[in-house]
Enzyme design. Structure first.
Site, PDB file in Angstrom:
ATOM      1  N   PHE A 150       0.585  -1.100  -0.224  1.00 57.60           N
ATOM      2  CA  PHE A 150       0.135  -0.107   0.129  1.00 57.60           C
ATOM      3  C   PHE A 150       1.044   1.189  -0.106  1.00 57.60           C
ATOM      4  O   PHE A 150       0.603   2.554   0.342  1.00 57.60           O
ATOM      5  CB  PHE A 150      -0.554  -0.092   1.282  1.00 57.60           C
ATOM      6  CG  PHE A 150      -1.628  -1.006   0.875  1.00 57.60           C
ATOM      7  CD1 PHE A 150      -2.882  -1.116   0.526  1.00 57.60           C
ATOM      8  CD2 PHE A 150      -1.302  -2.193   2.019  1.00 57.60           C
ATOM      9  CE1 PHE A 150      -3.143  -2.269   0.373  1.00 57.60           C
ATOM     10  CE2 PHE A 150      -2.114  -3.436   1.619  1.00 57.60           C
ATOM     11  CZ  PHE A 150      -3.821  -3.253   1.093  1.00 57.60           C
ATOM     12  N   ARG A 152       3.176   4.762  -0.932  1.00 57.27           N
ATOM     13  CA  ARG A 152       2.817   5.251  -2.041  1.00 57.27           C
ATOM     14  C   ARG A 152       3.837   6.262  -2.306  1.00 57.27           C
ATOM     15  O   ARG A 152       4.704   6.625  -1.686  1.00 57.27           O
ATOM     16  CB  ARG A 152       1.555   6.931  -1.325  1.00 57.27           C
ATOM     17  CG  ARG A 152       0.575   6.607  -0.114  1.00 57.27           C
ATOM     18  CD  ARG A 152       0.202   7.323   0.849  1.00 57.27           C
ATOM     19  NE  ARG A 152       1.277   6.901   2.062  1.00 57.27           N
ATOM     20  CZ  ARG A 152       0.946   8.254   3.101  1.00 57.27           C
ATOM     21  NH1 ARG A 152       0.872   9.707   3.204  1.00 57.27           N
ATOM     22  NH2 ARG A 152       1.710   8.405   3.879  1.00 57.27           N
ATOM     23  N   ASN A 206      -7.809   0.870  -3.855  1.00 52.55           N
ATOM     24  CA  ASN A 206      -6.959   1.977  -4.873  1.00 52.55           C
ATOM     25  C   ASN A 206      -8.546   2.371  -5.308  1.00 52.55           C
ATOM     26  O   ASN A 206      -8.732   3.612  -6.298  1.00 52.55           O
ATOM     27  CB  ASN A 206      -6.267   1.045  -5.349  1.00 52.55           C
ATOM     28  CG  ASN A 206      -5.114   1.673  -5.516  1.00 52.55           C
ATOM     29  OD1 ASN A 206      -4.750   1.660  -4.308  1.00 52.55           O
ATOM     30  ND2 ASN A 206      -4.288   0.418  -5.965  1.00 52.55           N
ATOM     31  N   LEU A 248      -9.843  14.162  -1.189  1.00 52.24           N
ATOM     32  CA  LEU A 248     -10.544  15.057  -1.095  1.00 52.24           C
ATOM     33  C   LEU A 248     -10.023  16.129  -1.875  1.00 52.24           C
ATOM     34  O   LEU A 248     -10.835  17.359  -2.123  1.00 52.24           O
ATOM     35  CB  LEU A 248     -12.065  15.761   0.099  1.00 52.24           C
ATOM     36  CG  LEU A 248     -12.380  14.676   1.563  1.00 52.24           C
ATOM     37  CD1 LEU A 248     -13.035  14.562   2.190  1.00 52.24           C
ATOM     38  CD2 LEU A 248     -13.283  13.782   0.008  1.00 52.24           C
ATOM     39  N   GLY A 251      -8.782  18.195  -8.652  1.00 53.84           N
ATOM     40  CA  GLY A 251      -7.502  18.600  -8.911  1.00 53.84           C
ATOM     41  C   GLY A 251      -8.047  18.023 -10.492  1.00 53.84           C
ATOM     42  O   GLY A 251      -8.540  18.490 -11.275  1.00 53.84           O
ATOM     43  N   GLY A 255      -3.332   9.944 -11.370  1.00 56.17           N
ATOM     44  CA  GLY A 255      -2.701   9.147 -12.746  1.00 56.17           C
ATOM     45  C   GLY A 255      -1.875   8.045 -11.644  1.00 56.17           C
ATOM     46  O   GLY A 255      -2.289   7.601 -10.496  1.00 56.17           O
ATOM     47  N   CYS A 258      -0.632   3.352 -10.914  1.00 55.70           N
ATOM     48  CA  CYS A 258      -1.566   2.017  -9.919  1.00 55.70           C
ATOM     49  C   CYS A 258      -3.115   2.248 -10.130  1.00 55.70           C
ATOM     50  O   CYS A 258      -3.495   1.453 -10.406  1.00 55.70           O
ATOM     51  CB  CYS A 258      -1.406   2.240  -8.270  1.00 55.70           C
ATOM     52  SG  CYS A 258       0.644   2.084  -8.064  1.00 55.70           S
ATOM     53  N   LYS A 318       3.020  13.244  -9.795  1.00 54.68           N
ATOM     54  CA  LYS A 318       2.597  13.735  -8.250  1.00 54.68           C
ATOM     55  C   LYS A 318       4.339  13.847  -7.959  1.00 54.68           C
ATOM     56  O   LYS A 318       4.601  13.751  -8.603  1.00 54.68           O
ATOM     57  CB  LYS A 318       1.688  13.000  -7.336  1.00 54.68           C
ATOM     58  CG  LYS A 318       2.753  11.681  -6.599  1.00 54.68           C
ATOM     59  CD  LYS A 318       1.368  11.093  -5.552  1.00 54.68           C
ATOM     60  CE  LYS A 318       2.574   9.350  -5.076  1.00 54.68           C
ATOM     61  NZ  LYS A 318       2.310   9.135  -4.017  1.00 54.68           N
ATOM     62  N   ARG A 325       3.712   7.412 -15.242  1.00 61.44           N
ATOM     63  CA  ARG A 325       2.584   6.999 -15.907  1.00 61.44           C
ATOM     64  C   ARG A 325       1.566   7.068 -16.159  1.00 61.44           C
ATOM     65  O   ARG A 325       1.279   7.645 -14.694  1.00 61.44           O
ATOM     66  CB  ARG A 325       3.064   5.197 -15.344  1.00 61.44           C
ATOM     67  CG  ARG A 325       4.528   4.807 -15.085  1.00 61.44           C
ATOM     68  CD  ARG A 325       4.363   3.157 -15.096  1.00 61.44           C
ATOM     69  NE  ARG A 325       5.310   3.888 -13.564  1.00 61.44           N
ATOM     70  CZ  ARG A 325       5.445   2.341 -13.072  1.00 61.44           C
ATOM     71  NH1 ARG A 325       5.493   1.460 -13.112  1.00 61.44           N
ATOM     72  NH2 ARG A 325       5.938   2.571 -11.893  1.00 61.44           N
TER      73      ARG A 325
HETATM   74  N1  LIG Z   1       4.439   1.631  -7.680  1.00 64.67           N
HETATM   75  C1  LIG Z   1       2.776   1.659  -6.779  1.00 64.67           C
HETATM   76  O1  LIG Z   1       2.987   2.896  -5.479  1.00 64.67           O
HETATM   77  C2  LIG Z   1       2.787   0.771  -6.308  1.00 64.67           C
HETATM   78  C3  LIG Z   1       2.548   0.292  -4.800  1.00 64.67           C
HETATM   79  C4  LIG Z   1       1.349  -0.569  -4.253  1.00 64.67           C
HETATM   80  C5  LIG Z   1       1.160  -1.985  -5.378  1.00 64.67           C
HETATM   81  N2  LIG Z   1       1.886  -1.541  -6.322  1.00 64.67           N
HETATM   82  C6  LIG Z   1       2.411  -3.072  -7.415  1.00 64.67           C
HETATM   83  O2  LIG Z   1       3.571  -3.934  -7.410  1.00 64.67           O
HETATM   84  C7  LIG Z   1       3.688  -4.379  -8.794  1.00 64.67           C
HETATM   85  C8  LIG Z   1       5.251  -3.416  -8.788  1.00 64.67           C
HETATM   86  O3  LIG Z   1       5.497  -2.046  -8.923  1.00 64.67           O
HETATM   87  P1  LIG Z   1       6.271  -1.141  -8.993  1.00 64.67           P
HETATM   88  O4  LIG Z   1       5.807   0.180 -10.128  1.00 64.67           O
HETATM   89  O5  LIG Z   1       7.222  -1.599  -8.732  1.00 64.67           O
HETATM   90  O6  LIG Z   1       6.469  -1.885 -10.631  1.00 64.67           O
HETATM   91  P2  LIG Z   1       7.604  -1.024 -11.454  1.00 64.67           P
HETATM   92  O7  LIG Z   1       7.659  -1.071 -13.328  1.00 64.67           O
HETATM   93  O8  LIG Z   1       8.778  -0.751 -10.949  1.00 64.67           O
HETATM   94  O9  LIG Z   1       8.986  -2.908 -11.028  1.00 64.67           O
HETATM   95  C9  LIG Z   1       9.056  -3.786 -11.422  1.00 64.67           C
HETATM   96  C10 LIG Z   1      10.425  -4.497 -12.063  1.00 64.67           C
HETATM   97  O10 LIG Z   1      10.447  -6.376 -11.322  1.00 64.67           O
HETATM   98  C11 LIG Z   1      11.005  -6.400 -12.898  1.00 64.67           C
HETATM   99  N3  LIG Z   1      11.223  -7.738 -12.987  1.00 64.67           N
HETATM  100  C12 LIG Z   1      10.416  -8.030 -14.051  1.00 64.67           C
HETATM  101  N4  LIG Z   1      10.363  -9.627 -14.688  1.00 64.67           N
HETATM  102  C13 LIG Z   1      11.102 -10.131 -14.059  1.00 64.67           C
HETATM  103  C14 LIG Z   1      11.594 -11.201 -13.614  1.00 64.67           C
HETATM  104  N5  LIG Z   1      11.250 -12.382 -13.846  1.00 64.67           N
HETATM  105  N6  LIG Z   1      12.567 -11.703 -12.806  1.00 64.67           N
HETATM  106  C15 LIG Z   1      13.683 -10.355 -11.742  1.00 64.67           C
HETATM  107  N7  LIG Z   1      12.623  -8.503 -11.740  1.00 64.67           N
HETATM  108  C16 LIG Z   1      11.723  -8.676 -13.022  1.00 64.67           C
HETATM  109  C17 LIG Z   1      11.871  -5.314 -13.588  1.00 64.67           C
HETATM  110  O11 LIG Z   1      13.115  -5.672 -14.620  1.00 64.67           O
HETATM  111  C18 LIG Z   1      11.479  -3.765 -13.253  1.00 64.67           C
HETATM  112  O12 LIG Z   1      12.742  -3.355 -12.583  1.00 64.67           O
HETATM  113  C19 LIG Z   1       2.910  -4.391  -9.141  1.00 64.67           C
HETATM  114  O13 LIG Z   1       2.111  -4.885  -9.925  1.00 64.67           O
HETATM  115  C20 LIG Z   1       2.141  -2.373  -8.726  1.00 64.67           C
HETATM  116  O14 LIG Z   1       1.035  -2.557  -9.293  1.00 64.67           O
HETATM  117  C21 LIG Z   1       2.746  -0.688  -6.677  1.00 64.67           C
END
Ligand SMILES: NC(=O)c1ccc[n+]([C@@H]2O[C@H](COP(=O)([O-])OP(=O)(O)OC[C@H]3O[C@@H](n4cnc5c(N)ncnc54)[C@H](O)[C@@H]3O)[C@@H](O)[C@H]2O)c1
Length: 428
Positions: A150, A152, A206, A248, A251, A255, A258, A318, A325
């Site tokens: 979770f 941010r 989310n 709340l 804006g 984006g 997530c 943000k 993204r």
């Molecule tokens: N970014 C956020 O704020 C956030 C918050 C909560 C949950 N999530 C969730 O967490 C997950 C990851 O998000 P993120 O933003 O960190 O993604 P990201 O794209 O920043 O990172 C993913 C990483 O995984 C690596 N990867 C892909 N396949 C692989 C493999 N087989 N072996 C080793 N490495 C591998 C990629 O090279 C990349 O570095 C997603 O499911 C996302 O929805 C993200």
């Protein structure tokens, strides 16, 4: 405990560092060699406040190492899967990275069997944990747990070190015990539940936050017409303990990596089950149109945008992140360019990423430089560098002193006193 974290993006890297700071011996694994090389040298491939300093500390203590080779996780008792689950062309979550990673874990486990817990931290549709457990069904003493994240962006390390809650979806007592041991010492409410419940908690959280944002954005459209002030309205609403003050803010729309993908994935998941999530559908529709609604305020003031210079302050989705993204700035640039405006943009971190998509924009070193000669300045991301500005200097250098505050963050009284025409989102 010995822990492996697969995927060193926003979630994986933060998870790896925070677990190392909590005393575990962690190996971070990624496919991308360049990332691993940087991380070994103590450089973070992503921008997150405090992350690089924390990385340096755990590297120096020798409690965090990095590799591209999953075999180096053979001693690990817990394997976190933190790979991306982006949006597929049809809106469902693309599980190809996750399934590839699971397949590699299966190969490792079959060649080096030992008690292991595979923890899915990636955001995945309900049923994915069961599917993964099925794929690894022949792997003895291997458990699959859902442990959604979770954090941010912009506050990732703090959130990982002091989470709002720890949700553990495990269908076996042995796996629950491993997770309790792993998170021992972290003071946060625990939700111990099934894998499916844990998976839905993440999507529901989310989707609900996105709903609050779209609700306020739609209300801001009404507030603009009524001549009321959405900030005062939000304040008055948020004092009700049943509502609370967070999320709340009206804006230019949400984006990031997530909310957009998780809301569409939840809609698709529901549709597969024959259930319509009508409210969520509208939430997405409001969000899609919010940047264009905001730009309509600009067009009302400047009907002919062709040939006009527009300053965009803030590009990341943000503040305090380099993540672009699904950033509203992208939709705003596209529409302004379609109308023939020329854009001067400033962002303290994210300009180079946006430049790859929009090479025709002029990227400036300061907000004041971006505003030079502009017919309007738009606040798109409320970085503090874009909020606290030398108003008199900017006023003197703009072609026309019009400010459009897409985040309701500029000091209205001050800018009006400086002589600007100010327009916010849903403000009187
Ligand atoms: N970014 C956020 O704020 C956030 C918050 C909560 C949950 N999530 C969730 O967490 C997950 C990851 O998000 P993120 O933003 O960190 O993604 P990201 O794209 O920043 O990172 C993913 C990483 O995984 C690596 N990867 C892909 N396949 C692989 C493999 N087989 N072996 C080793 N490495 C591998 C990629 O090279 C990349 O570095 C997603 O499911 C996302 O929805 C993200």
């Amino acid at each position: 405990m010995k822990v492996a974290v697969i995927g060193t993006g926003y979630v994986g890297l933060t998870t790896a560092i925070s677990l190392a700071m909590h005393g575990h011996e962690v190996v971070g694994i990624d496919l991308v060699e360049a990332k691993i090389k940087m991380l070994r040298q103590g450089q973070s491939p992503i921008y997150e406040p405090g992350l690089e300093e924390a990385l340096a500390a755990v590297l120096q203590q020798g409690v965090l190492t990095f590799t591209t080779d999953l075999l180096e996780a053979k001693e690990s008792e817990v394997l976190f899967v933190c790979v991306g689950t982006p949006e597929s062309a049809d809106g469902t979550a693309d599980l190809s990275y996750l399934l590839a990673s699971v397949s590699e874990i299966g190969t490792l486990h079959r060649s080096v069997p030992r008690a292991r817990t595979v923890v899915i931290k990636s955001t995945v549709p309900v049923g994915t944990g069961d599917r993964v457990a099925g794929l690894l069904g022949d792997c003895k003493s291997l458990f699959v747990v859902s442990n959604p994240e979770f954090l941010r962006e912009g506050n990732a390390l703090v959130d990982a070190l002091k989470p709002s809650r720890i949700v553990i979806g495990a269908n076996h007592d042995e796996a629950k015990a491993v997770m309790e041991r792993l998170y021992d010492g972290i003071a946060a409410p625990r939700v111990l539940t099934t894998r499916a419940n844990a998976e839905l908690i993440k999507y529901a959280s989310n989707a609900f936050l996105a709903t609050r944002i779209s609700f306020m954005n739609e209300l801001a459209r009404l507030s603009t017409v009524l001549g009321t002030d959405i900030l005062t309205v939000a304040h008055g609403m948020g004092l009700d303990s049943r509502i609370g003050p967070d999320f709340l803010r009206a804006g230019v729309g949400y984006g990031g990596s997530c909310f957009p993908k998780d809301t569409i994935a939840l809609l698709q998941l529901a549709q597969e089950q024959g259930v319509s999530l009508n409210l969520l559908d509208k939430v997405r529709q409001i969000n899609r149109t919010q940047p264009l609604w905001f730009l309509q305020l600009v067009k009302n003031a400047i009907p002919e945008l062709k040939g006009k210079q527009i300053a965009l302050l803030g590009l990341a989705f943000k503040p305090d992140t380099d993540d672009i993204r699904e950033a509203p700035a992208l939709a705003i640039i596209e529409e302004l360019q379609r109308c023939g405006a020329s854009i001067r943009a400033y962002d303290p971190i994210a300009s180079s990423a946006v430049q790859k998509i929009f090479p025709g924009v002029s990227y400036c070193g300061t907000p004041a430089e971006a505003c030079q000669g502009a017919h309007a300045a738009l606040l798109v991301t409320e970085w503090k560098e874009c909020v606290q500005l030398p108003w008199d200097e900017i006023y003197a250098n703009m072609a026309h002193p019009a400010l459009f505050d897409g985040r309701n963050a500029w000091p209205v009284k001050e800018v009006r006193e400086a002589g600007f025409h100010y327009t916010g989102v849903g403000r009187s």
